[in-house]
Design a protein around this motif. Structure first.
Motif, PDB file in Angstrom:
ATOM      1  N   ALA A  55      -7.242 -42.197  26.431  1.00  0.00           N
ATOM      2  CA  ALA A  55      -6.587 -42.872  25.303  1.00  0.00           C
ATOM      3  C   ALA A  55      -5.265 -42.189  24.979  1.00  0.00           C
ATOM      4  O   ALA A  55      -4.237 -42.850  24.755  1.00  0.00           O
ATOM      5  N   ALA A  56      -5.289 -40.844  24.963  1.00  0.00           N
ATOM      6  CA  ALA A  56      -4.059 -40.092  24.672  1.00  0.00           C
ATOM      7  C   ALA A  56      -3.002 -40.374  25.727  1.00  0.00           C
ATOM      8  O   ALA A  56      -1.818 -40.554  25.423  1.00  0.00           O
ATOM      9  N   ALA A  57      -3.437 -40.457  26.986  1.00  0.00           N
ATOM     10  CA  ALA A  57      -2.488 -40.705  28.075  1.00  0.00           C
ATOM     11  C   ALA A  57      -1.870 -42.087  27.943  1.00  0.00           C
ATOM     12  O   ALA A  57      -0.660 -42.253  28.092  1.00  0.00           O
ATOM     13  N   SER A  58      -2.699 -43.108  27.617  1.00  0.00           N
ATOM     14  CA  SER A  58      -2.133 -44.460  27.531  1.00  0.00           C
ATOM     15  C   SER A  58      -1.260 -44.599  26.291  1.00  0.00           C
ATOM     16  O   SER A  58      -0.246 -45.298  26.308  1.00  0.00           O
ATOM     17  N   GLN A  59      -1.627 -43.868  25.211  1.00  0.00           N
ATOM     18  CA  GLN A  59      -0.795 -43.871  23.997  1.00  0.00           C
ATOM     19  C   GLN A  59       0.587 -43.298  24.320  1.00  0.00           C
ATOM     20  O   GLN A  59       1.614 -43.823  23.915  1.00  0.00           O
ATOM     21  N   ARG A  60       0.571 -42.226  25.077  1.00  0.00           N
ATOM     22  CA  ARG A  60       1.837 -41.581  25.429  1.00  0.00           C
ATOM     23  C   ARG A  60       2.684 -42.502  26.301  1.00  0.00           C
ATOM     24  O   ARG A  60       3.891 -42.624  26.127  1.00  0.00           O
ATOM     25  N   ALA A  61       1.991 -43.192  27.228  1.00  0.00           N
ATOM     26  CA  ALA A  61       2.707 -44.109  28.115  1.00  0.00           C
ATOM     27  C   ALA A  61       3.357 -45.232  27.305  1.00  0.00           C
ATOM     28  O   ALA A  61       4.509 -45.601  27.543  1.00  0.00           O
ATOM     29  N   ALA A  62       2.584 -45.754  26.314  1.00  0.00           N
ATOM     30  CA  ALA A  62       3.113 -46.838  25.473  1.00  0.00           C
ATOM     31  C   ALA A  62       4.339 -46.363  24.699  1.00  0.00           C
ATOM     32  O   ALA A  62       5.360 -47.052  24.620  1.00  0.00           O
ATOM     33  N   ALA A 220      13.781 -37.771  16.888  1.00  0.00           N
ATOM     34  CA  ALA A 220      12.942 -36.709  16.324  1.00  0.00           C
ATOM     35  C   ALA A 220      11.467 -37.090  16.424  1.00  0.00           C
ATOM     36  O   ALA A 220      10.626 -36.269  16.823  1.00  0.00           O
ATOM     37  N   VAL A 221      11.153 -38.379  16.080  1.00  0.00           N
ATOM     38  CA  VAL A 221       9.769 -38.853  16.159  1.00  0.00           C
ATOM     39  C   VAL A 221       9.265 -38.747  17.596  1.00  0.00           C
ATOM     40  O   VAL A 221       8.152 -38.298  17.865  1.00  0.00           O
ATOM     41  N   ASN A 222      10.127 -39.133  18.509  1.00  0.00           N
ATOM     42  CA  ASN A 222       9.790 -39.084  19.923  1.00  0.00           C
ATOM     43  C   ASN A 222       9.420 -37.671  20.362  1.00  0.00           C
ATOM     44  O   ASN A 222       8.400 -37.446  21.022  1.00  0.00           O
ATOM     45  N   GLN A 223      10.243 -36.723  19.943  1.00  0.00           N
ATOM     46  CA  GLN A 223       9.998 -35.332  20.324  1.00  0.00           C
ATOM     47  C   GLN A 223       8.718 -34.813  19.689  1.00  0.00           C
ATOM     48  O   GLN A 223       7.925 -34.109  20.329  1.00  0.00           O
ATOM     49  N   GLU A 224       8.511 -35.211  18.409  1.00  0.00           N
ATOM     50  CA  GLU A 224       7.317 -34.780  17.678  1.00  0.00           C
ATOM     51  C   GLU A 224       6.060 -35.298  18.379  1.00  0.00           C
ATOM     52  O   GLU A 224       5.089 -34.571  18.563  1.00  0.00           O
ATOM     53  N   LEU A 225       6.133 -36.584  18.779  1.00  0.00           N
ATOM     54  CA  LEU A 225       4.988 -37.198  19.460  1.00  0.00           C
ATOM     55  C   LEU A 225       4.731 -36.511  20.802  1.00  0.00           C
ATOM     56  O   LEU A 225       3.588 -36.301  21.186  1.00  0.00           O
ATOM     57  N   GLU A 230       1.002 -33.356  23.780  1.00  0.00           N
ATOM     58  CA  GLU A 230       0.756 -32.203  24.644  1.00  0.00           C
ATOM     59  C   GLU A 230      -0.353 -31.341  24.054  1.00  0.00           C
ATOM     60  O   GLU A 230      -1.214 -30.828  24.771  1.00  0.00           O
ATOM     61  N   THR A 231      -0.337 -31.189  22.704  1.00  0.00           N
ATOM     62  CA  THR A 231      -1.379 -30.420  22.028  1.00  0.00           C
ATOM     63  C   THR A 231      -2.748 -31.084  22.240  1.00  0.00           C
ATOM     64  O   THR A 231      -3.732 -30.410  22.543  1.00  0.00           O
ATOM     65  N   VAL A 232      -2.776 -32.424  22.093  1.00  0.00           N
ATOM     66  CA  VAL A 232      -4.037 -33.160  22.310  1.00  0.00           C
ATOM     67  C   VAL A 232      -4.537 -32.905  23.729  1.00  0.00           C
ATOM     68  O   VAL A 232      -5.711 -32.594  23.951  1.00  0.00           O
ATOM     69  N   ALA A 233      -3.620 -33.018  24.688  1.00  0.00           N
ATOM     70  CA  ALA A 233      -4.003 -32.825  26.087  1.00  0.00           C
ATOM     71  C   ALA A 233      -4.564 -31.428  26.319  1.00  0.00           C
ATOM     72  O   ALA A 233      -5.607 -31.258  26.977  1.00  0.00           O
ATOM     73  N   THR A 234      -3.907 -30.424  25.745  1.00  0.00           N
ATOM     74  CA  THR A 234      -4.364 -29.040  25.913  1.00  0.00           C
ATOM     75  C   THR A 234      -5.751 -28.872  25.290  1.00  0.00           C
ATOM     76  O   THR A 234      -6.640 -28.260  25.891  1.00  0.00           O
ATOM     77  N   SER A 235      -5.939 -29.455  24.076  1.00  0.00           N
ATOM     78  CA  SER A 235      -7.219 -29.318  23.385  1.00  0.00           C
ATOM     79  C   SER A 235      -8.340 -29.979  24.179  1.00  0.00           C
ATOM     80  O   SER A 235      -9.438 -29.428  24.307  1.00  0.00           O
ATOM     81  N   VAL A 236      -8.058 -31.162  24.726  1.00  0.00           N
ATOM     82  CA  VAL A 236      -9.074 -31.856  25.530  1.00  0.00           C
ATOM     83  C   VAL A 236      -9.439 -30.993  26.735  1.00  0.00           C
ATOM     84  O   VAL A 236     -10.615 -30.826  27.071  1.00  0.00           O
ATOM     85  N   GLY A 237      -8.433 -30.420  27.353  1.00  0.00           N
ATOM     86  CA  GLY A 237      -8.663 -29.539  28.506  1.00  0.00           C
ATOM     87  C   GLY A 237      -9.560 -28.370  28.131  1.00  0.00           C
ATOM     88  O   GLY A 237     -10.526 -28.055  28.848  1.00  0.00           O
TER      89      GLY A 237
END
Lengths: 315, 100
Positions: A55-62, A220-225, A230-237
Motif C-alpha cells: 500500500a505504501a509503495a502504491s501510494q508513493r507511486a501515485a 515541500a509537501v512532496n519532499q515531506e511525503l 521512506e520512514t514507513v518503508a524502513t519501519s515495515v522492514g
C-alpha cells in the motif's frame, strides 16, 4: 510385611510412571499448540506487513505521478506548473507589446496632428486669397459702372470673379470643418490608444507570486511525503525482520519438548532402578542416573536467523 | 507624475521619474529623448517613481528602439518595490541594463 510394602511400592511406582507419561504428553501437546499459534500469528503479521508495504509503495507511486505532472522537467511545457508560468509570461509579453504599439501609434498621431494643423494654415491662406479676390471683384465692378455700356461685358467677368471668391471662402470653411472633424477623430483614437497602452500589471505580479508560492508549497509537501514514505518503508522492514522471533520460539519449544521427553525417560529409568535393583545396590546406579540428568539443567542455545533471510526489498 | 531631464555632459541624459510612471508622462518622456545626438547614453532614474504600468514599459521599449537606431545605450537605475516587480515580470532584464 516386607512383601506387602514391596508390592505397594511397585504399585505406587507404576502409578508414578503413568502420571509422568500423561504429564509429558500433555506438556508436548501444549507446546505443539503454542508452536502452531506462534506460526499462525507470524504468518498473519507477515501478510499484514506485506500488504502495508504494498500500500505504501502504491501510494508513493501515485504521489510521484501527481508531482511529475506538476514538476517533471522532462515533461517540459506539458507540466502544469511550467505551462501556467509560460502562459503568464506570454500574457505579460502580449500586454507589453500592445502597450508599445499603442504608444507608437500615439507618437504617429502627433505627427499627423502637426500635418493637419498645416492644412488649417493653408485654409487660412485660401481665405486671405478669397478676401483679396473679392476686393478686386468689387473694384472691377466700380470700374464697369464708370465705363457705362462699354463696361457691361466686363461686369459679367467681375461678378464671376466675386462668385469664385465666395466659392473659395466656402471651400476653405468646408476644409476647416473637415479638419475639425478630423481632429475630433484623432482625439478619439488618441484616447482609445492611451487606454490600450495603459494596463496595471499588479494583478499579474500577484498571480505570478501566488504561483511561485503554490509551487514552493507543493514541492515541500512532496519532499515531506518522500521522507515519510521512506520512514514507513524502513519501519515495515524492521517489523518483518523482527518476525524472525518465530524461528527462535520454535527452536526453544522444540528443545523443551526434547527436554520433557528426556525427563520422562529418566523417570522410567529411575523407576526401573527402584523396582529391579536389590536393596543395598540402588545408590550407585541412581547416582549415575542423576549425573546423566544434570544435562537437563543446561540452557538451550538458540540460533538466530541471518539478517539476509529477514531482509525485505523495499520499493 | 513629473519628469525631469538632466543633461550630464554632451553624451548623457538622466531622465528622472517622480511619482507614477504611466501614460501621463508620455509627451514629456518622448521629448526627453527625441532629437538627442547620436550615441547619447540614457539613464532612467526610478528613485522617486512609486508605480509603473504597461504604458511605461511601452515607452521604455520605444526609447530602446530609438537608442538602437541612434547608437548609445539605456540604463534603468534605482528600481525597487512595485517598479522592480513590473520590470521583472516583463522580463526587461533581458533587454535593459537594470540597476536596483
Amino acid at each position: 510385611m516386607a512383601e506387602t510394602d514391596a508390592k505397594h511400592l511397585r504399585e505406587a511406582l507404576r502409578e508414578y510412571e503413568a502420571v509422568v507419561h500423561s504429564a509429558t504428553s500433555m506438556i508436548r501437546s501444549d507446546l505443539e499448540r503454542a508452536r502452531t499459534m506462534v506460526r499462525d500469528a507470524t504468518a498473519r503479521l507477515s501478510r499484514s506487513f506485506d500488504a502495508l508495504h504494498a500500500a505504501a509503495a502504491s501510494q508513493r507511486a501515485a504521489l510521484l505521478n501527481v508531482s511529475t505532472a506538476f514538476f517533471d522537467p522532462e515533461h517540459g511545457n506539458r507540466s502544469f506548473a511550467s505551462s501556467t508560468e509560460a502562459l503568464m509570461r506570454q500574457f505579460v509579453d502580449e500586454v507589453v507589446r500592445v502597450s508599445r504599439d499603442s504608444v507608437r501609434i500615439i507618437d504617429q498621431l502627433a505627427e499627423l496632428s502637426t500635418q493637419v494643423s498645416g492644412i488649417v494654415v493653408s485654409a487660412d491662406a485660401i481665405d486671405g486669397l478669397a478676401r483679396e479676390t473679392r476686393f478686386i471683384a468689387f473694384n472691377a465692378r466700380i470700374e464697369t459702372h464708370r465705363a457705362g455700356d462699354a463696361g457691361r461685358t466686363f461686369k459679367v467677368v467681375a461678378d464671376e470673379v466675386k462668385r469664385l471668391a465666395n466659392a473659395s471662402a466656402t471651400l476653405s470653411n468646408q476644409i476647416r470643418q473637415n479638419v475639425s472633424e478630423c481632429n475630433t477623430h484623432l482625439a478619439q483614437v488618441h484616447k482609445t490608444s492611451a487606454g490600450l497602452a495603459s494596463h496595471d500589471l499588479s494583478r499579474a505580479i500577484e498571480s505570478h507570486r501566488g504561483l511561485s508560492v503554490a509551487i514552493g508549497k507543493l514541492d515541500a509537501v512532496n519532499q515531506e511525503l518522500d521522507t515519510m514514505l521512506e520512514t514507513v518503508a524502513t519501519s515495515v522492514g524492521e517489523a518483518v525482520r523482527a518476525l524472525q522471533f518465530e524461528d527462535m520460539v520454535t527452536q526453544i519449544l522444540n528443545a523443551s519438548v526434547a527436554r520433557v521427553e528426556r525427563l520422562g525417560e529418566y523417570s522410567v529409568r529411575a523407576l526401573q532402578i527402584l523396582e529391579r535393583a536389590p536393596v543395598g545396590e540402588r545408590a550407585a546406579p541412581m547416582t549415575e542416573l542423576v549425573q546423566e540428568m544434570r544435562s537437563l539443567g543446561e540452557r538451550i542455545a538458540v540460533q538466530q536467523a541471518t539478517v539476509d533471510q529477514g531482509t525485505v526489498e523495499l520499493f | 507624475m513629473s519628469l525631469e531631464t538632466v543633461k550630464q555632459g554632451d553624451s548623457c541624459r538622466v531622465i528622472k521619474i517622480n511619482g507614477r510612471f504611466d501614460f501621463s508622462c508620455h509627451s514629456a518622456f518622448r521629448e526627453a529623448y527625441s532629437g538627442s545626438p547620436t550615441g547619447t547614453e540614457f539613464i532612467v532614474d526610478m528613485a522617486e517613481a512609486s508605480y509603473m504600468d504597461s504604458a511605461a514599459l511601452g515607452m521604455l521599449l520605444l526609447l530602446r528602439e530609438h537608442v538602437q537606431q541612434q547608437g548609445g545605450k539605456v540604463t534603468i537605475t534605482n528600481c525597487r518595490g512595485q517598479t522592480y516587480d513590473v520590470l521583472q515580470i516583463a522580463n526587461f532584464h533581458r533587454l535593459f541594463k537594470i540597476v536596483q
